[in-house]
Design a protein around this motif. Structure first.
Motif, PDB file in Angstrom:
ATOM      1  N   THR A 151     -31.820  19.809  -0.895  1.00 57.68           N
ATOM      2  CA  THR A 151     -33.015  20.681  -1.086  1.00 57.68           C
ATOM      3  C   THR A 151     -32.356  22.085  -1.789  1.00 57.68           C
ATOM      4  N   ILE A 152     -31.217  22.522  -0.760  1.00 60.59           N
ATOM      5  CA  ILE A 152     -30.645  23.873  -1.175  1.00 60.59           C
ATOM      6  C   ILE A 152     -29.693  23.691  -2.742  1.00 60.59           C
ATOM      7  N   LEU A 153     -29.309  22.628  -2.905  1.00 58.02           N
ATOM      8  CA  LEU A 153     -28.518  22.469  -4.070  1.00 58.02           C
ATOM      9  C   LEU A 153     -29.238  22.475  -5.144  1.00 58.02           C
ATOM     10  N   GLY A 154     -30.504  21.381  -4.974  1.00 58.59           N
ATOM     11  CA  GLY A 154     -31.600  21.361  -6.063  1.00 58.59           C
ATOM     12  C   GLY A 154     -32.240  22.687  -6.455  1.00 58.59           C
ATOM     13  N   THR A 155     -32.410  23.411  -5.341  1.00 59.51           N
ATOM     14  CA  THR A 155     -32.953  24.444  -5.691  1.00 59.51           C
ATOM     15  C   THR A 155     -31.968  25.593  -6.357  1.00 59.51           C
ATOM     16  N   GLY A 156     -31.071  25.611  -6.080  1.00 59.86           N
ATOM     17  CA  GLY A 156     -29.904  26.376  -6.755  1.00 59.86           C
ATOM     18  C   GLY A 156     -29.605  25.966  -8.131  1.00 59.86           C
ATOM     19  N   ILE A 157     -29.810  24.854  -8.407  1.00 62.45           N
ATOM     20  CA  ILE A 157     -29.476  24.344  -9.809  1.00 62.45           C
ATOM     21  C   ILE A 157     -30.722  24.573 -10.659  1.00 62.45           C
ATOM     22  N   GLY A 158     -32.063  24.290  -9.925  1.00 62.02           N
ATOM     23  CA  GLY A 158     -33.026  24.780 -10.719  1.00 62.02           C
ATOM     24  C   GLY A 158     -33.362  26.216 -10.832  1.00 62.02           C
TER      25      GLY A 158
ATOM     26  N   ILE B  18     -31.480  14.221   8.274  1.00 65.09           N
ATOM     27  CA  ILE B  18     -32.141  15.752   7.980  1.00 65.09           C
ATOM     28  C   ILE B  18     -31.105  16.754   7.368  1.00 65.09           C
ATOM     29  N   PRO B  19     -29.781  16.549   7.884  1.00 68.45           N
ATOM     30  CA  PRO B  19     -28.946  17.614   7.176  1.00 68.45           C
ATOM     31  C   PRO B  19     -28.672  17.220   5.854  1.00 68.45           C
ATOM     32  N   VAL B  20     -28.768  15.909   5.294  1.00 68.17           N
ATOM     33  CA  VAL B  20     -28.586  15.474   4.140  1.00 68.17           C
ATOM     34  C   VAL B  20     -29.749  15.970   3.026  1.00 68.17           C
ATOM     35  N   MET B  21     -30.982  15.849   3.578  1.00 67.44           N
ATOM     36  CA  MET B  21     -32.003  16.471   3.017  1.00 67.44           C
ATOM     37  C   MET B  21     -31.973  18.090   2.512  1.00 67.44           C
ATOM     38  N   THR B  22     -31.589  18.667   3.862  1.00 69.44           N
ATOM     39  CA  THR B  22     -31.561  20.089   3.618  1.00 69.44           C
ATOM     40  C   THR B  22     -30.471  20.580   2.695  1.00 69.44           C
ATOM     41  N   ILE B  23     -29.368  19.867   2.478  1.00 70.44           N
ATOM     42  CA  ILE B  23     -28.129  20.338   1.702  1.00 70.44           C
ATOM     43  C   ILE B  23     -28.619  19.837   0.201  1.00 70.44           C
TER      44      ILE B  23
END
Length: 197
Positions: free
Chosen positions: A100-107, A93-98
């Protein structure tokens, strides 16, 4: 977001397999959260040398309360499976959250800056990855572990001191790498294929 919820509700109403999978994950998550308070007959690391290699669902396994059997050291398989699922949830769960945050930021930055507006050198990206990794480990993970195990606060100070020393070392490395033409090649960020050429 509203459209996502609409699709999820539509899936819930029309697809039985989705209902079954969602119910299974929800029950597993509730079980994982309540696991420390469940009356399990054995702890996951309890060694029962007199009852090693018990097969599951046999009269001996039921008599000794090792329902799924034991391993070579007599550890209860049921307890280990449940605590393994708990560890998997608390890691995933923390890995998926991190992610998602990194992928969203890069996108978001790719959409905002386009393909040419934001330029990074190769050494800057390498150092950025190193800095984020070191910061997450020495600045977040180690202090959390120190607080969790009630260790002296001097360990946290030592961890932060190591973090500062490593940041200084990365700064010196940045100065050294900036002298080489390979590491000074600029590329658009975020982009693909920046490592080529």
């Amino acid at each position: 977001m509203r459209q996502l919820w609409h699709h999820l509700i539509q899936l819930w109403q029309s697809n039985r397999i989705f209902k079954l999978a969602a119910a299974y994950l929800l029950l597993l998550f509730i079980l994982v959260l309540l696991l420390p308070w469940l009356p399990l007959p054995y702890a996951p690391n309890y060694l029962d040398f007199s009852n090693s290699y018990i097969p599951p669902f046999t009269p001996k396994s039921i008599q000794t309360s090792h329902f799924l059997g034991t391993d070579g050291l007599g550890r209860d398989i049921l307890s280990n499976v449940l605590y393994g699922a708990r560890s998997a949830f608390f890691i995933s769960i923390p890995v998926m959250t991190i992610a998602t945050i990194l992928g969203t930021g890069i996108g978001i930055s790719a959409g905002y800056f386009g393909d040419k507006a934001l330029q990074l050198y190769r050494y800057q990206l390498l150092l950025l990855v190193c800095l984020i990794s070191i910061l997450m480990y020495y600045g977040v993970y180690i202090p959390i572990q120190i607080a969790q195990y009630s260790l002296p606060y001097t360990y946290t100070i030592n961890s932060l001191a190591v973090l500062v020393v490593l940041i200084i070392a990365i700064g010196i490395l940045a100065i050294c790498l900036a002298r080489y033409s390979y590491w000074k090649k600029a590329f658009p960020y975020p982009s693909t294929g920046w490592w080529c050429g």
